[in-house]
Structure formats: C-alpha cells, structure tokens
Motif scaffolding. Structure first.
Motif, PDB file in Angstrom:
ATOM      1  N   PHE A   1       0.821  -1.218   0.000  1.00 29.01           N
ATOM      2  CA  PHE A   1       0.000   0.000   0.000  1.00 29.01           C
ATOM      3  C   PHE A   1       0.857   1.271   0.000  1.00 29.01           C
ATOM      4  CE2 PHE A   1      -0.777  -1.500   4.594  1.00 29.01           C
ATOM      5  CZ  PHE A   1       0.294  -0.799   5.123  1.00 29.01           C
TER       6      PHE A   1
ATOM      7  N   VAL B   1     -11.661   3.951   2.631  1.00 29.21           N
ATOM      8  CA  VAL B   1     -10.479   3.121   2.897  1.00 29.21           C
ATOM      9  C   VAL B   1     -10.432   2.785   4.378  1.00 29.21           C
ATOM     10  CG1 VAL B   1      -7.942   3.080   2.969  1.00 29.21           C
ATOM     11  CG2 VAL B   1      -9.110   4.063   0.998  1.00 29.21           C
TER      12      VAL B   1
ATOM     13  N   CYS C   1      -7.897   0.909   7.175  1.00 30.40           N
ATOM     14  CA  CYS C   1      -6.534   0.394   7.329  1.00 30.40           C
ATOM     15  C   CYS C   1      -6.256   0.246   8.817  1.00 30.40           C
ATOM     16  CB  CYS C   1      -5.548   1.358   6.661  1.00 30.40           C
ATOM     17  SG  CYS C   1      -3.844   0.793   6.754  1.00 30.40           S
TER      18      CYS C   1
ATOM     19  N   ARG D   1      -3.079   7.150  -1.864  1.00 30.80           N
ATOM     20  CA  ARG D   1      -4.506   7.158  -1.500  1.00 30.80           C
ATOM     21  C   ARG D   1      -5.216   8.391  -2.050  1.00 30.80           C
ATOM     22  NH1 ARG D   1      -2.102   3.401   0.138  1.00 30.80           N
ATOM     23  NH2 ARG D   1      -2.422   2.879  -2.030  1.00 30.80           N
TER      24      ARG D   1
ATOM     25  N   GLU E   1      -6.441   7.601  -5.410  1.00 31.60           N
ATOM     26  CA  GLU E   1      -7.453   6.545  -5.504  1.00 31.60           C
ATOM     27  C   GLU E   1      -8.790   6.906  -4.877  1.00 31.60           C
ATOM     28  OE1 GLU E   1      -3.843   3.322  -4.988  1.00 31.60           O
ATOM     29  OE2 GLU E   1      -5.291   3.619  -3.391  1.00 31.60           O
ATOM     30  N   LEU E   2      -8.714   7.741  -3.822  1.00 32.88           N
ATOM     31  CA  LEU E   2      -9.946   8.110  -3.121  1.00 32.88           C
ATOM     32  C   LEU E   2     -10.673   9.197  -3.901  1.00 32.88           C
ATOM     33  CD1 LEU E   2      -9.450   8.474   0.745  1.00 32.88           C
ATOM     34  CD2 LEU E   2     -11.309   7.276  -0.407  1.00 32.88           C
TER      35      LEU E   2
ATOM     36  N   MET F   1     -11.077   7.965   4.837  1.00 37.28           N
ATOM     37  CA  MET F   1     -10.090   6.935   5.171  1.00 37.28           C
ATOM     38  C   MET F   1      -9.978   6.837   6.684  1.00 37.28           C
ATOM     39  SD  MET F   1      -6.275   6.201   3.828  1.00 37.28           S
ATOM     40  CE  MET F   1      -5.594   7.847   3.791  1.00 37.28           C
TER      41      MET F   1
ATOM     42  N   ARG G   1     -10.732  13.042   1.864  1.00 37.26           N
ATOM     43  CA  ARG G   1     -10.029  13.522   0.666  1.00 37.26           C
ATOM     44  C   ARG G   1     -10.530  14.911   0.334  1.00 37.26           C
ATOM     45  NH1 ARG G   1      -7.033  15.260  -2.595  1.00 37.26           N
ATOM     46  NH2 ARG G   1      -6.491  14.365  -4.626  1.00 37.26           N
TER      47      ARG G   1
END
Lengths: 363, 363
Positions: free
Chosen positions: A135, A148, A150, A205, A208-209, A215, A360
């Motif tokens: 990642f 996301v 994590c 991230r 991608e977000l 997240m 984001r």
C-alpha cells in the motif's frame, strides 16, 4: 489539534477459549477488539463526514481494506462500513437506487489470499476482489474508492531504513533490534523512513480516493511526550533484545545476525501523525483520537502476549534466525514475560492506539 | 450465420521440452497455443469493433479474464488486450489522456490465487485484482468492465444436470461418464443444462459489460452435423469409460462409483452457440469462427494427450475414485491412447475450437 480521548470500548470482551497458542483466532483477538472498538466511531464518521450523495452517485461504492491479512476481522470491518453507508443513504427517503458495493481486500502478494477467499462469508452482499501489492504504491484506479479502512498495518514501514542497515554496529547498541530502546540517532533514522513511507501512502490514496471519500486509520501509537523506553512495546522489544544477547553469548546464533536484524515497526505520536497529514495536504483530519480503554477490561496472559507477537513477527524472525533458533527465542521471551508479568501487564494496559479519520480534500 | 473458418495460427509451435508430464507448462501448452491463435483476431476485433471513445472516456478501462487459472497464459492474454486498446486509442492523435487499466482475474475460489499473484509479471502496468467466484453469477459491479476474455473455461458447466444424477443407471448405459458416447436422452439433459448455464453467464455479463464493450470466448466445440461419437473428445471419454469398466470388473472400484460419475463438460456446435446468444439478446455477434488449424503442425505424443487431460480432470477423478484408483486410471488410459494412437491423433487434428466475439448491445 486538541487530541480527543475516545472511550468507546464496551466494558468486557471474553477471551475466545479452546484454541492453540498459535492459532489465528487467539492471535488476532487484539486486532478484532480494535475493529469492534472502531465500529461506532466509523458509523459516526460515515454519518457525519461522508458526502453520501456524491459517493452514491454512480450506484457503485468502492471500499478498500488495506493490510487485510486473513480471517474474519477484515470481513467484520467492511460489513460495518457497508451497513453504515447503506443506512445513511436510505435515511434520505428520496434515495431509491440500489447500491452495489465492491470490496477490495489488499495485502502483500505473500498474503494467503486462498484462505481469505475460501473464508468469505457465504452471505456477503458485495463484489469481492483481492488486490495484491504494497500500500506504499498505487493499488486502484484513479478516484475509484470511496472508503479506505486500514487497521493495524501502517506501523509496518516499507523497509528498514537504509542508513540503519549500512551502519557500523559499534556506533549504536549492537543488540538493539528496534529504535525504542536505542539512541536518538536510530530513532531519527526510523522516523525519517516512516515520514517517507507515510508521504507515499498518502499520495497513493489521494489518487485513488474520490473527492469527499473517507479513510480510517487505526495503528499503534505512543502517547505524546512519553519516554519511549518506558512504553509496552519497548519492554517487549527489550525482552527480545536480552534473549538474543543471551543466545549470542551461548553461541546459538552469531552476533552478526543480531547486528543486521531490525524490526520495521514505527509507532508515531498523534502530534507526529497529525503533522505528516497536514504536510501532505491532500486530506483533512475529521477526527483524531486514541482508543485508550481497549485493554482495560480483558484478561491478559503470558500465552496471549507471546501469541500476539509470534503471529505478527514469525516470518521476520525465522527469515533471519531460522526455525529452531526462533522457537527457542519465543521460549526465552515467554520466560521474560513471566518474570516481569505484573509490570508488563500494567504497561500493556496503558498502551494507546491511534484512531484517525481523514477526508479527501478537493484539489 | 455463415461460419467463418479462421486459419490464423502460425505454421509451427515447438513443444516446450524438459518438464515433467504433470507440469503446468506442458499441460497448458494447448491453451497457450489458443491464446497465441486468438491474438491477431482479438487485435482486429478491438480495432474494428470496440467503441474506443466511450471505452476510454473515464480514463479507466476494466478487463476481465474469466476462468484465468494460474500460469502465464492469462497474463499473455490480458497484455495483448491492453496493447491493442492502447494502440487504437493512441492512433487518434486527439487522444492524450493517460489510460489506466484494471485487470480482474477471475476463477473459482478454489483456484490457486496465491500462485497467480506471486507470478504476476513484475513489469505489469495495470492494477491487478483477483475475483473469486463462479462466472455463472455476477462478479463485478454494473457496467464496470469494457473487455471480457474467456478462454477454454465455458465448457465447464455449472454442474452435472440434476436429472442425470437422479437417473436410474439402467435407463442409460451404466458406464457412460459423458453424453458424447451415450444415448440422446443424456445429450438432451446436458444440452438443457448448458443452455441454462449460458443464459446465466450471458445475463451476468450483460450487467457487467459497459454498452459497446466486447467479450471474446474461445471454447472447444464440435463441427456442425458431425456424429458425436466420432469426434476426438468422444474417443478420449470412451477410453476412460472402458478403463473404468475394466476396473469395476477387476474390483478395483465399485459400479456405483462409476454410475454416479459424470464429466460436466459440454461442447456446443457453432449453430447451437449462435442460437443461444441470439435468444439471450443482450449481445451482437461481431465474429464467429473455428480455430481449425491449431493442432495441424505440432508434434503430438501419448504423454501430451494424457497430461492435458490429467491437468484438467485430476480433481474431478480423485474426488470420486480416490488417488490410487485415479493414478491407475491414467495408466490404463495411456495404454488405450498408445494402442489407438494413429486414429486418436488424426481425430485430435480435426478438433475444432470455437472463437466468438460479442458486443454488448444498447438496451
């Protein structure tokens, strides 16, 4: 930022009994409790912070679990997220399209995806996919993810800092396998490496977000202003360090093997973590706190202490020292834990995990 | 529809030598040749039939390989597709956005995804994901895929027809393990099951494929109007049927085990296949043909004949008859192949594989 103390953990978690010391269920119960502890916080974050109309616009919602490993924890975590998103969406009576969820389970390609796939809950109502890879790199197409998760994965740095591997053993304590009990110089090298890793992680991230996507990060931290050598992980690594020193003395392993062995874990303070996110600039911090009552009501045991460490570190130790020496290392470690159990237990009860919700930002 | 004969296979494929009879490389060389044989046809289909502007609008292109199994074949296949899409996109000088590809490797959850992930080409320039599950169900979110590749997988039916499993063995030949050498009644049951399976398959793909998206299917077929019991697979299954009958006679296995064993493969004619697609209605047939020169220039051997069957059927046989009887079955099968090698070889050279390109219609 004022640090919030999040005391959301239910009062009691019974131990799951009847399983061998190395089994998954026992050794990921710590992580499982974190997922339970995060549940209400995640629900609240989705309720308060998620832009539900944007997220649900296309009808397909991408959810990623980074560092998913194997077992039920990851399934429980993503199911929570899905339920919360559905609930928020349906709470607006104008919303009627049916939502589709695609869940991307990520871990290194050495993860046991076969077991993961075979243990998918038969009743799961989402499109499941496994995504192999680190990642610290990009894993998913641009803006394809809306949430996301994590948990207990980001303390694994991408690698041991190069300057640590290159060092002359004499310059630092030759028996240190981690920065927590070592000189500031070693800490600085780890810290710089963690900062670089976090920058890569956050940049990947951010691609991608989708804008407005959330997240959640849960990871072991250290309390601000604490003396590093006095926290529980320092005590645990210290046990390993003395065991290894004894094993060198008794000629079970070579000093060279110990010199070149480092555990690539980093435990940031919340202040440090906050500064890294601010510096990156792609995310707003919606919530940040510590899950500090997590361990206060459960029974601890020597077996559990050894099992948790073993489940996480086994590959690392065995790669360096071989199977036999590693088994001996655990035995010696268990004895150290036993000899110091009351102090160790009290330190573990004070251990803090960071809980962070990021959003984001618009570019 | 006029059936096109596609003679696109290069003249010679050397055998890959030096590997054990059960090894992958040897036993999937047949499938590998099909992928080579399909390459130019796929390039052409993308060039002629793919709506490139719609496909590339979002910048992310979803490619699925259904029944990907393990090994290099799937990587070669998807790389071909990616190159062809890129080439077409860049051939218009107005197009300048950088494309991202997400490749979804699908197979049953019992597939060895661990091996698949670890053998991903290190240089791959796409987001890779593994998607566990049967392709007779939905696998991906709505309209998220732009190109589907499915090679040598669709002849595996979702299951053996229920009326076959329920039948009294006396009503049909008790030693038949497949319809090709059996009465029409058994064929009808298989055919009905295949039709149902295809309907589920096509409906699931219709949901997942974006409008204008393409699907390439390669699968073993039988020539229109051929006598089923005279084609190569019938001969192969016939060998197994006599071996099993001998083993029952010699009391190595029970008649009951043979009675309840069926191979869930179906080989449609192109006419049958075309009718199913027309009846479903979600796809237009852009191209349909047979890859009929595939086997004409390669050296065949008994080992290859046994190895190819073994690699595909091993789990099926072993589940029913156990490891020991299955090993004995292969030995006997190899002897039958040897005894009838010239005839078998000539039938294999006449074997036809169907090649179909479908396009998702506008609703």
């Amino acid at each position: 930022m004022e640090l919030e103390r999040i005391d959301s953990v239910p009062a009691s978690y019974p131990m799951i009994g009847g399983e061998s010391p190395h089994s998954y269920s026992k050794n990921s119960s710590h992580q499982g409790r974190l997922i339970e502890a995060s549940k209400d916080l995640i629900n609240e974050a989705i309720e308060v912070n998620l832009d539900i109309e944007t997220t649900c616009l296309s009808g397909t919602i991408g959810i990623a679990d980074l560092g998913c490993s194997v077992g039920q924890n990851t399934f429980v975590a993503v199911q929570n997220v899905i339920e919360a998103i559905k609930n928020k969406y349906l709470s607006n009576s104008q919303n009627s399209q049916s939502l589709e969820f695609q869940v991307l389970f990520n871990d290194h390609s050495s993860n046991d995806f076969n077991t993961l796939f075979r243990s998918l809950p038969p009743s799961h109502k989402y499109y499941a996919a496994g995504v192999p890879g680190s990642f610290y790199h990009g894993l998913f197409p641009k803006s394809s993810i809306h949430f996301v998760h994590c948990s207990y994965a980001l303390h694994w740095m991408p690698q041991v800092p190069k300057q640590v591997l290159d060092r002359k053993p004499s310059t630092w304590d030759k028996n240190n396998i981690h920065y927590l009990n070592a000189s500031g110089e070693l800490h600085d090298a780890y810290s710089a490496q963690f900062n670089n890793g976090m920058e890569s992680f956050l940049n990947a991230r951010a691609e991608e977000l989708a804008i407005g996507g959330l997240m959640v990060i849960v990871m072991p931290g250290v309390p601000n202003k604490s003396i590093l050598s006095e926290i529980a992980p320092a005590m645990s690594f210290g046990f390993f360090e003395s065991c290894l020193a004894e094993m060198v003395k008794q000629e079970y392993i070579s000093q060279e093997k110990v010199n070149s062995f480092y555990i690539p874990h980093y435990y940031p303070t919340s202040e440090e973590f906050e500064a890294l996110i601010m510096q990156n600039g792609n995310f707003s911090i919606e919530r940040m706190g510590v899950l500090n009552k997590r361990m206060s009501n459960i029974a601890l045991s020597i077996e559990m202490a050894v099992g948790t460490v073993r489940a996480a570190m086994d590959v690392l130790f065995k790669e360096q020292f071989g199977d036999e020496a590693t088994d001996q290392l655990y035995e010696r470690y268990a004895m150290k834990v036993a000899e110091n159990f009351h102090l160790f237990e009290s330190k573990i009860r004070e251990h803090e995990d960071l809980f962070v919700i990021l959003k984001r930002r618009k570019n």
